[in-house]
Design a protein around this motif. Structure first.
Motif, PDB file in Angstrom:
ATOM      1  N   GLU A 217     -10.952  -0.333   3.808  1.00 43.13           N
ATOM      2  CA  GLU A 217     -10.074  -0.425   2.479  1.00 43.13           C
ATOM      3  C   GLU A 217      -9.170  -1.757   2.508  1.00 43.13           C
ATOM      4  O   GLU A 217      -9.275  -2.268   1.415  1.00 43.13           O
ATOM      5  CB  GLU A 217      -8.849   0.763   2.470  1.00 43.13           C
TER       6      GLU A 217
ATOM      7  N   ARG B 265      -5.981   4.109  10.723  1.00 39.16           N
ATOM      8  CA  ARG B 265      -5.446   3.481   9.322  1.00 39.16           C
ATOM      9  C   ARG B 265      -4.021   2.881   9.813  1.00 39.16           C
ATOM     10  O   ARG B 265      -3.353   3.141  10.649  1.00 39.16           O
ATOM     11  CB  ARG B 265      -5.158   4.705   8.435  1.00 39.16           C
TER      12      ARG B 265
ATOM     13  N   ALA C 242       0.739  -1.108   0.037  1.00 40.09           N
ATOM     14  CA  ALA C 242      -0.007  -0.014  -0.029  1.00 40.09           C
ATOM     15  C   ALA C 242       0.905   1.153  -0.078  1.00 40.09           C
ATOM     16  O   ALA C 242       2.089   1.428   0.587  1.00 40.09           O
ATOM     17  CB  ALA C 242      -0.672  -0.151   1.272  1.00 40.09           C
TER      18      ALA C 242
ATOM     19  N   ARG D  39     -10.416  -4.509   3.446  1.00 41.29           N
ATOM     20  CA  ARG D  39     -11.365  -5.556   3.302  1.00 41.29           C
ATOM     21  C   ARG D  39     -11.494  -5.380   1.510  1.00 41.29           C
ATOM     22  O   ARG D  39     -11.974  -6.764   1.095  1.00 41.29           O
ATOM     23  CB  ARG D  39     -12.648  -5.003   3.859  1.00 41.29           C
ATOM     24  N   LEU D  40     -11.478  -4.612   0.921  1.00 38.88           N
ATOM     25  CA  LEU D  40     -11.625  -4.383  -0.476  1.00 38.88           C
ATOM     26  C   LEU D  40     -10.492  -5.331  -0.917  1.00 38.88           C
ATOM     27  O   LEU D  40     -10.723  -5.783  -2.327  1.00 38.88           O
ATOM     28  CB  LEU D  40     -11.475  -2.982  -1.077  1.00 38.88           C
ATOM     29  N   HIS D  41      -9.208  -5.401  -0.564  1.00 37.06           N
ATOM     30  CA  HIS D  41      -8.295  -6.401  -1.038  1.00 37.06           C
ATOM     31  C   HIS D  41      -8.409  -7.461  -0.565  1.00 37.06           C
ATOM     32  O   HIS D  41      -8.027  -8.542  -1.322  1.00 37.06           O
ATOM     33  CB  HIS D  41      -6.856  -5.680  -0.633  1.00 37.06           C
TER      34      HIS D  41
ATOM     35  N   LEU E 233      -4.099   2.111   5.226  1.00 33.59           N
ATOM     36  CA  LEU E 233      -5.215   1.661   4.954  1.00 33.59           C
ATOM     37  C   LEU E 233      -6.219   1.550   6.147  1.00 33.59           C
ATOM     38  O   LEU E 233      -5.698   0.926   7.239  1.00 33.59           O
ATOM     39  CB  LEU E 233      -5.165   0.300   4.268  1.00 33.59           C
ATOM     40  N   SER E 234      -7.511   1.948   5.759  1.00 32.07           N
ATOM     41  CA  SER E 234      -8.433   1.737   7.016  1.00 32.07           C
ATOM     42  C   SER E 234      -8.973   0.398   6.788  1.00 32.07           C
ATOM     43  O   SER E 234      -8.606  -0.146   5.812  1.00 32.07           O
ATOM     44  CB  SER E 234      -9.607   2.523   6.539  1.00 32.07           C
TER      45      SER E 234
END
Length: 196
Positions: free
Chosen positions: A26, A61, A18, A28-30, A22-23
């Motif tokens: 965010e 984050r 990254a 979880r999206l990955h 990342l939060s």
């Protein structure tokens, strides 16, 4: 030692590549919804504690950063640091302790006008950001601190900012303020003595 599972490895890899912290959303999206993200972050944080890099959380984050005691060996060139003016430091402190705050509110607390470039310098440093508009006549712009501010000063959240007692104990309060505070207490004592 137990081998890490695929979910833990995916979280580690996502954080490693990254470009910015990342939060959890965010992340979880990955990595998807399959695993226990909080447990994975706790495991990774514990695994990297005391190593050359650490997994840290700043302002909700997560990111990897060089261990503080090793940062000096990774500097190849000297960064030219710009020292903030007293006005910029005061403005930053007011925003940090009172956010969200408008320019007029900063000026009322400081007792002087904020120079046009002061807020620009703080936004350029990435420590202050516009946070919307106040719902009052004129709808003034309001400002708040950023995650970069938290990261730069090593804070997990604004709750970690030092209080008045901490600042006094560290000798960071202005001697003039302390003298005035002492005079205020002295005049109260004198008034009590005159009334007696």
């Amino acid at each position: 030692m137990q081998e890490p599972d695929d979910f833990l490895r995916a979280v580690e890899a996502a954080l490693f590549v990254a470009e910015t912290p990342l939060s959890p959303a965010e992340l979880r999206l990955h990595v998807g919804e399959a695993g226990d993200l909080a447990a994975a972050l706790a495991d990774l944080s514990a695994h990297y504690a005391g190593r050359g890099i650490n997994l840290v959380e700043r302002g909700g984050r997560w990111h990897f950063q060089t261990a503080a005691d090793l940062a000096h060996i990774l500097r190849r060139e000297k960064d030219e640091t710009r020292k903030l003016s007293r006005a910029a430091m005061e403005t930053l402190a007011i925003i940090a302790y009172h956010e969200p705050v408008s320019r007029a509110e900063v000026e009322a607390i400081r007792g002087v006008q904020v120079a046009k470039g002061t807020l620009d310098v703080l936004m350029e440093a990435g420590w202050v950001r516009p946070a919307g508009r106040r719902e009052v006549p004129g709808r003034p712009l309001i400002y708040a601190t950023t995650n970069e501010f938290l990261s730069h000063f090593g804070l997990s959240s604004r709750r970690d900012l030092p209080g008045v007692d901490d600042l006094r104990a560290a000798g960071l309060l202005d001697p003039v303020d302390l003298a005035l505070e002492g005079l205020g207490a002295q005049s109260v004592l004198e008034n009590d003595e005159e009334e007696a």
